[in-house]
Design a protein around this motif. Structure first.
Motif, PDB file in Angstrom:
ATOM      1  N   UNK A  98       5.622  18.380   4.956  1.00  0.00           N
ATOM      2  CA  UNK A  98       6.680  19.283   5.409  1.00  0.00           C
ATOM      3  C   UNK A  98       6.068  20.512   6.095  1.00  0.00           C
ATOM      4  N   UNK A  99       5.032  21.095   5.492  1.00  0.00           N
ATOM      5  CA  UNK A  99       4.397  22.287   6.061  1.00  0.00           C
ATOM      6  C   UNK A  99       3.769  21.984   7.425  1.00  0.00           C
ATOM      7  N   UNK A 100       3.086  20.844   7.549  1.00  0.00           N
ATOM      8  CA  UNK A 100       2.431  20.493   8.817  1.00  0.00           C
ATOM      9  C   UNK A 100       3.450  20.250   9.923  1.00  0.00           C
ATOM     10  N   UNK A 101       4.515  19.540   9.608  1.00  0.00           N
ATOM     11  CA  UNK A 101       5.530  19.234  10.622  1.00  0.00           C
ATOM     12  C   UNK A 101       6.266  20.498  11.056  1.00  0.00           C
ATOM     13  N   UNK A 102       6.516  21.402  10.121  1.00  0.00           N
ATOM     14  CA  UNK A 102       7.245  22.641  10.459  1.00  0.00           C
ATOM     15  C   UNK A 102       6.469  23.532  11.424  1.00  0.00           C
ATOM     16  N   UNK A 154      -0.992  12.231 -10.877  1.00  0.00           N
ATOM     17  CA  UNK A 154      -0.436  11.487  -9.742  1.00  0.00           C
ATOM     18  C   UNK A 154       0.828  12.171  -9.218  1.00  0.00           C
ATOM     19  N   UNK A 155       1.733  12.526 -10.108  1.00  0.00           N
ATOM     20  CA  UNK A 155       2.983  13.151  -9.664  1.00  0.00           C
ATOM     21  C   UNK A 155       2.727  14.490  -8.993  1.00  0.00           C
ATOM     22  N   UNK A 156       1.798  15.259  -9.539  1.00  0.00           N
ATOM     23  CA  UNK A 156       1.459  16.557  -8.944  1.00  0.00           C
ATOM     24  C   UNK A 156       0.891  16.356  -7.541  1.00  0.00           C
ATOM     25  N   UNK A 157      -0.034  15.422  -7.407  1.00  0.00           N
ATOM     26  CA  UNK A 157      -0.672  15.194  -6.108  1.00  0.00           C
ATOM     27  C   UNK A 157       0.287  14.565  -5.100  1.00  0.00           C
ATOM     28  N   UNK A 158       1.213  13.722  -5.571  1.00  0.00           N
ATOM     29  CA  UNK A 158       2.206  13.175  -4.662  1.00  0.00           C
ATOM     30  C   UNK A 158       3.153  14.271  -4.180  1.00  0.00           C
ATOM     31  N   UNK A 159       3.474  15.204  -5.059  1.00  0.00           N
ATOM     32  CA  UNK A 159       4.265  16.369  -4.651  1.00  0.00           C
ATOM     33  C   UNK A 159       3.526  17.194  -3.613  1.00  0.00           C
ATOM     34  N   UNK A 199      11.490  17.725  14.473  1.00  0.00           N
ATOM     35  CA  UNK A 199      12.570  18.072  13.551  1.00  0.00           C
ATOM     36  C   UNK A 199      12.617  17.056  12.411  1.00  0.00           C
ATOM     37  N   UNK A 200      11.941  17.381  11.313  1.00  0.00           N
ATOM     38  CA  UNK A 200      11.866  16.498  10.155  1.00  0.00           C
ATOM     39  C   UNK A 200      13.168  16.557   9.368  1.00  0.00           C
ATOM     40  N   UNK A 201      13.752  15.386   9.088  1.00  0.00           N
ATOM     41  CA  UNK A 201      14.994  15.371   8.317  1.00  0.00           C
ATOM     42  C   UNK A 201      14.888  14.597   7.006  1.00  0.00           C
ATOM     43  N   UNK A 202      13.777  13.822   6.839  1.00  0.00           N
ATOM     44  CA  UNK A 202      13.646  13.050   5.594  1.00  0.00           C
ATOM     45  C   UNK A 202      12.194  12.631   5.387  1.00  0.00           C
ATOM     46  N   UNK A 203      11.748  12.664   4.112  1.00  0.00           N
ATOM     47  CA  UNK A 203      10.425  12.175   3.717  1.00  0.00           C
ATOM     48  C   UNK A 203      10.633  11.225   2.547  1.00  0.00           C
ATOM     49  N   UNK A 204      10.033  10.037   2.631  1.00  0.00           N
ATOM     50  CA  UNK A 204      10.155   9.048   1.557  1.00  0.00           C
ATOM     51  C   UNK A 204       8.778   8.506   1.204  1.00  0.00           C
ATOM     52  N   UNK A 235       0.856  -1.193   0.000  1.00  0.00           N
ATOM     53  CA  UNK A 235       0.000   0.000   0.000  1.00  0.00           C
ATOM     54  C   UNK A 235       0.890   1.241   0.000  1.00  0.00           C
ATOM     55  N   UNK A 236       0.358   2.379  -0.458  1.00  0.00           N
ATOM     56  CA  UNK A 236       1.179   3.590  -0.444  1.00  0.00           C
ATOM     57  C   UNK A 236       1.454   4.064   0.989  1.00  0.00           C
ATOM     58  N   UNK A 237       2.713   4.192   1.311  1.00  0.00           N
ATOM     59  CA  UNK A 237       3.136   4.676   2.625  1.00  0.00           C
ATOM     60  C   UNK A 237       4.061   5.868   2.466  1.00  0.00           C
ATOM     61  N   UNK A 238       4.182   6.631   3.527  1.00  0.00           N
ATOM     62  CA  UNK A 238       5.152   7.714   3.584  1.00  0.00           C
ATOM     63  C   UNK A 238       5.986   7.469   4.831  1.00  0.00           C
ATOM     64  N   UNK A 239       7.303   7.458   4.672  1.00  0.00           N
ATOM     65  CA  UNK A 239       8.195   7.340   5.816  1.00  0.00           C
ATOM     66  C   UNK A 239       8.719   8.732   6.158  1.00  0.00           C
ATOM     67  N   UNK A 240       8.574   9.102   7.423  1.00  0.00           N
ATOM     68  CA  UNK A 240       9.114  10.359   7.928  1.00  0.00           C
ATOM     69  C   UNK A 240      10.218  10.016   8.910  1.00  0.00           C
ATOM     70  N   UNK A 241      11.364  10.632   8.735  1.00  0.00           N
ATOM     71  CA  UNK A 241      12.438  10.438   9.694  1.00  0.00           C
ATOM     72  C   UNK A 241      12.615  11.748  10.449  1.00  0.00           C
TER      73      UNK A 241
END
Length: 133
Positions: free
Chosen positions: A99-103, A87-92, A109-114, A26-32
């Motif tokens: 990034x905006x929500x975490x900031x 798809x690419x636009x919406x994934x962006x 302290x967000x250092x990576x999004x995958x 499934x589509x996931x996002x990893x935040x470090x």
């Protein structure tokens, strides 16, 4: 210290996945996140997680991420046909909203999004998942 969290936008859930990231269908996002020792708590299985106060901030940011991407989450959940450019636009936009929500929360302290797992990029009608079968 680094702590990785997996966001499952379709299930509206997040999981701590440090140090290993599972493979997903499934589509996931990893935040470090970069975290200090005082920001870490441990489960009964001795696995790292965010301390309660920091986790509350993360949950608030996660709620904002879910709200900001509600339309795309619905399109993914319904297996809606979109162009590769859409798809690419919406994934962006997903990444930008994360990034905006975490900031908004200086204690995070967000250092990576995958993007990981099965994110659609190209699909035809023949590739449409018919869940009634």
């Amino acid at each position: 210290m680094k702590l990785t969290i997996s966001l499952d936008l379709l299930e509206e859930a997040f999981y701590y996945v440090s140090p290993t990231k599972p493979v997903s269908a499934v589509p996931l996002v990893y935040l470090t996140l970069a975290v200090e020792k005082a920001q870490i708590a441990y489960t009964t299985d001795n696995e790292a997680k965010l301390a309660r106060k920091i986790e509350r901030s993360f949950k608030a940011a996660f709620h904002e991420i879910l709200q900001a991407n509600q339309v795309y989450r619905s399109e993914l959940d319904q297996d809606k046909l979109l162009t590769p450019q859409d798809h690419l636009k919406k994934q962006g936009q997903v990444v930008d909203s994360i990034v905006a929500a975490i900031k908004k929360y200086p204690e995070l302290s967000l250092i990576r999004v995958e993007l990981a797992g099965s994110w659609p990029l190209y699909q035809t009608q023949e590739g449409h998942l018919d869940l009634t079968e």
